[in-house]
Scaffold this motif. Structure first.
Motif, PDB file in Angstrom:
ATOM      1  N   THR A  62       0.858  -1.179   0.000  1.00 55.36           N
ATOM      2  CA  THR A  62       0.000   0.000   0.000  1.00 55.36           C
ATOM      3  C   THR A  62       0.892   1.225   0.000  1.00 55.36           C
ATOM      4  O   THR A  62       1.869   1.294   0.761  1.00 55.36           O
ATOM      5  CB  THR A  62      -0.915   0.016   1.227  1.00 55.36           C
ATOM      6  OG1 THR A  62      -1.787  -1.120   1.180  1.00 55.36           O
ATOM      7  CG2 THR A  62      -1.760   1.285   1.261  1.00 55.36           C
ATOM      8  N   ALA A  63       0.573   2.205  -0.853  1.00 58.05           N
ATOM      9  CA  ALA A  63       1.432   3.368  -0.998  1.00 58.05           C
ATOM     10  C   ALA A  63       0.605   4.641  -1.057  1.00 58.05           C
ATOM     11  O   ALA A  63      -0.570   4.624  -1.443  1.00 58.05           O
ATOM     12  CB  ALA A  63       2.290   3.250  -2.261  1.00 58.05           C
ATOM     13  N   ALA A  64       1.224   5.741  -0.692  1.00 58.37           N
ATOM     14  CA  ALA A  64       0.635   7.067  -0.837  1.00 58.37           C
ATOM     15  C   ALA A  64       0.973   7.615  -2.219  1.00 58.37           C
ATOM     16  O   ALA A  64       1.787   7.048  -2.953  1.00 58.37           O
ATOM     17  CB  ALA A  64       1.166   7.993   0.250  1.00 58.37           C
ATOM     18  N   SER A 182       6.598 -10.327  -8.427  1.00 59.17           N
ATOM     19  CA  SER A 182       6.077 -10.894  -7.183  1.00 59.17           C
ATOM     20  C   SER A 182       4.809 -10.189  -6.726  1.00 59.17           C
ATOM     21  O   SER A 182       4.120 -10.667  -5.823  1.00 59.17           O
ATOM     22  CB  SER A 182       7.145 -10.805  -6.083  1.00 59.17           C
ATOM     23  OG  SER A 182       7.479  -9.448  -5.834  1.00 59.17           O
ATOM     24  N   LEU A 183       4.473  -9.034  -7.328  1.00 59.00           N
ATOM     25  CA  LEU A 183       3.289  -8.278  -6.918  1.00 59.00           C
ATOM     26  C   LEU A 183       2.008  -9.039  -7.251  1.00 59.00           C
ATOM     27  O   LEU A 183       1.876  -9.621  -8.327  1.00 59.00           O
ATOM     28  CB  LEU A 183       3.251  -6.918  -7.611  1.00 59.00           C
ATOM     29  CG  LEU A 183       4.313  -5.888  -7.225  1.00 59.00           C
ATOM     30  CD1 LEU A 183       4.149  -4.644  -8.084  1.00 59.00           C
ATOM     31  CD2 LEU A 183       4.216  -5.548  -5.759  1.00 59.00           C
ATOM     32  N   GLU A 184       1.066  -9.005  -6.318  1.00 59.24           N
ATOM     33  CA  GLU A 184      -0.262  -9.572  -6.543  1.00 59.24           C
ATOM     34  C   GLU A 184      -1.325  -8.480  -6.593  1.00 59.24           C
ATOM     35  O   GLU A 184      -2.250  -8.540  -7.389  1.00 59.24           O
ATOM     36  CB  GLU A 184      -0.601 -10.568  -5.433  1.00 59.24           C
ATOM     37  CG  GLU A 184       0.322 -11.773  -5.392  1.00 59.24           C
ATOM     38  CD  GLU A 184       0.024 -12.681  -4.219  1.00 59.24           C
ATOM     39  OE1 GLU A 184      -0.870 -12.334  -3.401  1.00 59.24           O
ATOM     40  OE2 GLU A 184       0.678 -13.736  -4.100  1.00 59.24           O
ATOM     41  N   ARG A 185      -1.198  -7.494  -5.729  1.00 61.81           N
ATOM     42  CA  ARG A 185      -2.101  -6.342  -5.725  1.00 61.81           C
ATOM     43  C   ARG A 185      -1.349  -5.144  -5.158  1.00 61.81           C
ATOM     44  O   ARG A 185      -0.639  -5.268  -4.150  1.00 61.81           O
ATOM     45  CB  ARG A 185      -3.356  -6.596  -4.896  1.00 61.81           C
ATOM     46  CG  ARG A 185      -4.171  -5.320  -4.636  1.00 61.81           C
ATOM     47  CD  ARG A 185      -5.441  -5.577  -3.857  1.00 61.81           C
ATOM     48  NE  ARG A 185      -6.459  -6.209  -4.703  1.00 61.81           N
ATOM     49  CZ  ARG A 185      -7.693  -6.477  -4.290  1.00 61.81           C
ATOM     50  NH1 ARG A 185      -8.060  -6.200  -3.051  1.00 61.81           N
ATOM     51  NH2 ARG A 185      -8.558  -7.044  -5.112  1.00 61.81           N
ATOM     52  N   ALA A 186      -1.493  -4.002  -5.811  1.00 63.65           N
ATOM     53  CA  ALA A 186      -0.917  -2.759  -5.311  1.00 63.65           C
ATOM     54  C   ALA A 186      -2.051  -1.788  -5.022  1.00 63.65           C
ATOM     55  O   ALA A 186      -2.943  -1.602  -5.853  1.00 63.65           O
ATOM     56  CB  ALA A 186       0.048  -2.163  -6.330  1.00 63.65           C
ATOM     57  N   THR A 187      -2.035  -1.199  -3.839  1.00 62.50           N
ATOM     58  CA  THR A 187      -3.070  -0.263  -3.412  1.00 62.50           C
ATOM     59  C   THR A 187      -2.455   1.127  -3.255  1.00 62.50           C
ATOM     60  O   THR A 187      -1.429   1.281  -2.590  1.00 62.50           O
ATOM     61  CB  THR A 187      -3.686  -0.713  -2.075  1.00 62.50           C
ATOM     62  OG1 THR A 187      -4.271  -2.009  -2.246  1.00 62.50           O
ATOM     63  CG2 THR A 187      -4.767   0.269  -1.630  1.00 62.50           C
TER      64      THR A 187
END
Length: 338
Positions: A62-64, A182-187
């Motif tokens: 999760t990122a801003a 390796s990412l599955e979901r990025a928020t």
């Protein structure tokens, strides 16, 4: 860029606390032919450049706004977002708004092409509600689209969502289903912003062809034979700080059957920072030797003509990109035209 007139002001009226919903990080420019190109800008503090993801590696980060997520193979950063009533001819229903999120993405691999089809879904979540991405125009402009990213390539693009005008904790969620990363979901939280906005640096690992060079994939050969810029075409003038950038492209098909080509989806003009320029729909019919947007190159046939784009004035370097997705396994080739 300037803020959208509907961005910060409208969200403050919607009951969100001042300074918490940072949807004023990008604006919109209207081209002379009515298409829209959404461009990003610094949201807060200084802009920094990075060549790889700087966030702690995780499969569901999760990122801003302004923070990079990813690994050595794929990096993404949300540059900004805005709220507006319409985008590229798509107008929100009464009581709703269009939320536009502007991203930058990099294929960090040195040899492998990244397929945008590996991104299963883009959606905006707000509490328990979920809003799917909407494609706002047949003219892709710099909307994220299907296709490939070459090794080391950076692309900028926007996603549009229609949502209620009042949002509380909105976040764009990107689902990824690929063995490339390796990412599955990025928020990406739209109500949080980093002190500085990271930018991804393009480091192409494929050679850029020169004007006059040909590339063949399967039965189709593509050659950029010429390139020019002009401020006017048959009385149609480019906008402020923009120009008409016009490569001449030759297509040859040596197969036993015709080959369909869709220029708006397969042929792009890009800057070195990844900005994608919209095709110029108004100037295309005014050119004496323009290629059609969609065409069939006949068996053992050859067509050649100009493809007009609305580009930033004096942009250099400038790249013409042709995506061979759907032809054999598909590749993506780059010509440096300026």
């Amino acid at each position: 860029m300037t803020d959208s007139p509907l961005s910060r002001r409208h969200f403050l009226r919607s009951g969100v606390a001042a300074g918490t919903l940072l949807l004023a990080g990008c604006g919109t420019d209207s081209d002379t032919d009515g298409t829209e190109t959404v461009t990003g800008t610094t949201v807060a503090g200084e802009t920094t450049t990075t060549t790889a993801g700087t966030a702690t590696p995780t499969t569901r980060p999760t990122a801003a706004i302004g923070e990079v997520v990813g690994d050595d193979s794929l990096s993404m950063v949300l540059l900004g977002a805005s709220q507006r009533q319409s985008v590229a001819g798509r107008t929100a229903d009464d009581g709703n708004t269009m939320v536009v999120a502007f991203f930058e993405m990099k294929n960090g691999a040195t040899e492998r092409f990244l397929s945008m089809q590996d991104f299963g879904a883009f959606h905006l979540a707000d509490g328990g509600d979920d809003y799917r991405r909407v494609v706002v125009s047949e003219e892709p402009g710099n909307q994220f689209r299907n296709g490939l990213l070459a090794p080391g390539e950076v692309v900028q693009g926007y996603l549009a969502f229609e949502t209620p005008a009042t949002l509380t904790e909105p976040a764009v969620e990107v689902d990824i289903d690929s063995d490339h990363t390796s990412l599955e979901r990025a928020t990406f939280r739209l109500d949080q912003s980093a002190d500085s906005v990271a930018r991804l640096e393009q480091t192409l690992h494929v050679p850029a062809a020169d004007i006059g060079e040909s590339v063949t994939e399967g039965s189709l050969t593509v050659t950029v034979t010429d390139f020019r810029t002009t401020d006017a075409v048959d009385g149609i003038r480019s906008g402020e700080e923009t120009t008409f950038a016009i490569p001449t492209v030759r297509l040859e098909n040596d197969a036993d059957e015709g080959q369909m080509v869709f220029l708006r989806g397969q042929a792009l003009l890009k800057s070195d920072t990844g900005e994608v320029y919209a095709t110029s729909t108004e100037t295309q019919p005014a050119l004496d030797e323009a290629l059609r947007w969609n065409m069939e190159v006949q068996t053992n046939g050859r067509v050649e003509g100009e493809v007009p784009y609305n580009a930033g004035a004096d942009t250099s370097p400038l790249y013409f990109v042709f995506d061979f997705s759907g032809i054999n396994d598909g590749s993506r080739y780059v010509w440096q035209v300026a």
